[in-house]
Design a protein around this motif. Structure first.
Motif, PDB file in Angstrom:
ATOM      1  N   ALA A  21     -21.327  73.908  73.584  1.00  0.00           N
ATOM      2  CA  ALA A  21     -21.676  75.073  74.384  1.00  0.00           C
ATOM      3  C   ALA A  21     -20.410  75.730  74.937  1.00  0.00           C
ATOM      4  O   ALA A  21     -19.331  75.151  74.932  1.00  0.00           O
ATOM      5  CB  ALA A  21     -22.604  74.674  75.524  1.00  0.00           C
ATOM      6  N   ASP A  22     -20.543  76.939  75.432  1.00  0.00           N
ATOM      7  CA  ASP A  22     -19.433  77.686  75.995  1.00  0.00           C
ATOM      8  C   ASP A  22     -18.855  76.947  77.207  1.00  0.00           C
ATOM      9  O   ASP A  22     -19.569  76.685  78.174  1.00  0.00           O
ATOM     10  CB  ASP A  22     -19.928  79.066  76.407  1.00  0.00           C
ATOM     11  N   PRO A  23     -17.565  76.613  77.169  1.00  0.00           N
ATOM     12  CA  PRO A  23     -16.974  75.877  78.282  1.00  0.00           C
ATOM     13  C   PRO A  23     -16.651  76.751  79.491  1.00  0.00           C
ATOM     14  O   PRO A  23     -16.045  76.277  80.447  1.00  0.00           O
ATOM     15  CB  PRO A  23     -15.695  75.291  77.677  1.00  0.00           C
ATOM     16  N   ALA A  24     -17.063  78.007  79.508  1.00  0.00           N
ATOM     17  CA  ALA A  24     -16.741  78.919  80.604  1.00  0.00           C
ATOM     18  C   ALA A  24     -17.300  78.447  81.944  1.00  0.00           C
ATOM     19  O   ALA A  24     -16.799  78.830  82.990  1.00  0.00           O
ATOM     20  CB  ALA A  24     -17.245  80.320  80.286  1.00  0.00           C
ATOM     21  N   GLU A  25     -18.334  77.634  81.921  1.00  0.00           N
ATOM     22  CA  GLU A  25     -18.957  77.177  83.162  1.00  0.00           C
ATOM     23  C   GLU A  25     -18.377  75.858  83.680  1.00  0.00           C
ATOM     24  O   GLU A  25     -18.971  75.232  84.551  1.00  0.00           O
ATOM     25  CB  GLU A  25     -20.458  77.003  82.942  1.00  0.00           C
ATOM     26  N   LEU A  26     -17.242  75.447  83.177  1.00  0.00           N
ATOM     27  CA  LEU A  26     -16.685  74.146  83.571  1.00  0.00           C
ATOM     28  C   LEU A  26     -16.597  73.970  85.079  1.00  0.00           C
ATOM     29  O   LEU A  26     -16.892  72.902  85.599  1.00  0.00           O
ATOM     30  CB  LEU A  26     -15.300  73.952  82.960  1.00  0.00           C
ATOM     31  N   GLU A  27     -16.186  75.009  85.787  1.00  0.00           N
ATOM     32  CA  GLU A  27     -15.986  74.899  87.228  1.00  0.00           C
ATOM     33  C   GLU A  27     -17.274  74.562  87.974  1.00  0.00           C
ATOM     34  O   GLU A  27     -17.252  73.845  88.968  1.00  0.00           O
ATOM     35  CB  GLU A  27     -15.398  76.201  87.773  1.00  0.00           C
ATOM     36  N   ASP A  33     -10.426  67.596  89.190  1.00  0.00           N
ATOM     37  CA  ASP A  33      -9.714  66.424  88.678  1.00  0.00           C
ATOM     38  C   ASP A  33     -10.577  65.550  87.761  1.00  0.00           C
ATOM     39  O   ASP A  33     -10.323  64.354  87.605  1.00  0.00           O
ATOM     40  CB  ASP A  33      -9.178  65.588  89.836  1.00  0.00           C
ATOM     41  N   VAL A  34     -11.572  66.144  87.115  1.00  0.00           N
ATOM     42  CA  VAL A  34     -12.468  65.397  86.237  1.00  0.00           C
ATOM     43  C   VAL A  34     -11.685  64.613  85.186  1.00  0.00           C
ATOM     44  O   VAL A  34     -10.637  65.060  84.721  1.00  0.00           O
ATOM     45  CB  VAL A  34     -13.485  66.340  85.551  1.00  0.00           C
ATOM     46  N   ARG A  46      -9.787  69.719  84.680  1.00  0.00           N
ATOM     47  CA  ARG A  46     -10.580  70.757  84.015  1.00  0.00           C
ATOM     48  C   ARG A  46      -9.780  71.539  82.991  1.00  0.00           C
ATOM     49  O   ARG A  46     -10.295  71.901  81.938  1.00  0.00           O
ATOM     50  CB  ARG A  46     -11.175  71.719  85.038  1.00  0.00           C
ATOM     51  N   ALA A  47      -8.512  71.825  83.290  1.00  0.00           N
ATOM     52  CA  ALA A  47      -7.693  72.607  82.352  1.00  0.00           C
ATOM     53  C   ALA A  47      -7.528  71.863  81.034  1.00  0.00           C
ATOM     54  O   ALA A  47      -7.665  72.454  79.955  1.00  0.00           O
ATOM     55  CB  ALA A  47      -6.336  72.928  82.960  1.00  0.00           C
ATOM     56  N   GLU A  52      -9.197  70.899  75.306  1.00  0.00           N
ATOM     57  CA  GLU A  52      -9.754  69.978  74.317  1.00  0.00           C
ATOM     58  C   GLU A  52     -11.038  70.536  73.706  1.00  0.00           C
ATOM     59  O   GLU A  52     -11.262  70.427  72.505  1.00  0.00           O
ATOM     60  CB  GLU A  52     -10.006  68.612  74.954  1.00  0.00           C
ATOM     61  N   LEU A  53     -11.874  71.145  74.524  1.00  0.00           N
ATOM     62  CA  LEU A  53     -13.109  71.744  74.010  1.00  0.00           C
ATOM     63  C   LEU A  53     -12.804  72.912  73.082  1.00  0.00           C
ATOM     64  O   LEU A  53     -13.474  73.095  72.063  1.00  0.00           O
ATOM     65  CB  LEU A  53     -14.010  72.189  75.156  1.00  0.00           C
ATOM     66  N   ALA A  54     -11.779  73.698  73.403  1.00  0.00           N
ATOM     67  CA  ALA A  54     -11.391  74.816  72.531  1.00  0.00           C
ATOM     68  C   ALA A  54     -10.890  74.297  71.191  1.00  0.00           C
ATOM     69  O   ALA A  54     -11.211  74.857  70.132  1.00  0.00           O
ATOM     70  CB  ALA A  54     -10.324  75.668  73.213  1.00  0.00           C
ATOM     71  N   LEU A  55     -10.114  73.208  71.187  1.00  0.00           N
ATOM     72  CA  LEU A  55      -9.629  72.601  69.949  1.00  0.00           C
ATOM     73  C   LEU A  55     -10.807  72.093  69.124  1.00  0.00           C
ATOM     74  O   LEU A  55     -10.864  72.308  67.913  1.00  0.00           O
ATOM     75  CB  LEU A  55      -8.660  71.462  70.252  1.00  0.00           C
TER      76      LEU A  55
END
Length: 147
Positions: A21-27, A33-34, A46-47, A52-55
């Motif tokens: 799914a779209d990682p845009a909602e990570l925050e 510090d996940v 998170r960064a 990693e999700l984009a890769l």
């Protein structure tokens, strides 16, 4: 408690993000510090998780996740899942000196069953640990001797 706990939705959203799914909602799902741990990966923050999700999105296509049972107990929880995907580009690993291609993208479908354990910090997830049968994955990729 069961998956009726409101935090079960956080687990569902987290698994959807880590499986395509779209990682845009990570925050809204993960603390700053996940930590995210798999048999082959450790990500802190998170960064790093977003990178990693984009890769992952460049390597796999047609990602899908079927989430089974979810359990919540205090500040921790777990879920069982099945992920399906196609390899869209070569899968390479960094062996310290250079990147080595391990699996060439041949459109091979992969089905992987696993489980995720999570830790909550308030209304967000502070840690995910995913587990799966590594031998089953190697077999699906044609990497076992005799394949």
């Amino acid at each position: 408690m069961t998956d009726q706990d409101p935090r079960a939705d956080l687990v569902r959203r987290a698994l959807a993000m880590t499986a395509g799914a779209d990682p845009a909602e990570l925050e809204s799902v993960f603390t700053e510090d996940v930590t995210f741990t798999t048999p082959a990966l450790f990500v802190a923050g998170r960064a790093e998780l977003a990178a990693e999700l984009a890769l992952r999105d460049t390597i796999m296509s047609d990602l899908g996740v079927d989430i089974g049972t979810i359990g919540i107990d205090g500040d921790s929880g777990w879920a069982e899942w099945v992920v399906t995907a196609q390899f869209a580009s070569d899968l390479s690993v960094d062996d310290g000196d250079e990147r080595t291609t391990v699996v060439q993208a041949v459109g091979r479908p992969v089905r992987l069953e696993g489980a995720t354990a999570v830790a909550f910090d308030g209304d967000r997830i502070s840690a995910l640990r995913q587990y799966w049968d590594e031998v089953a994955l190697l077999d699906a990729l044609g990497l076992l001797p005799g394949d």
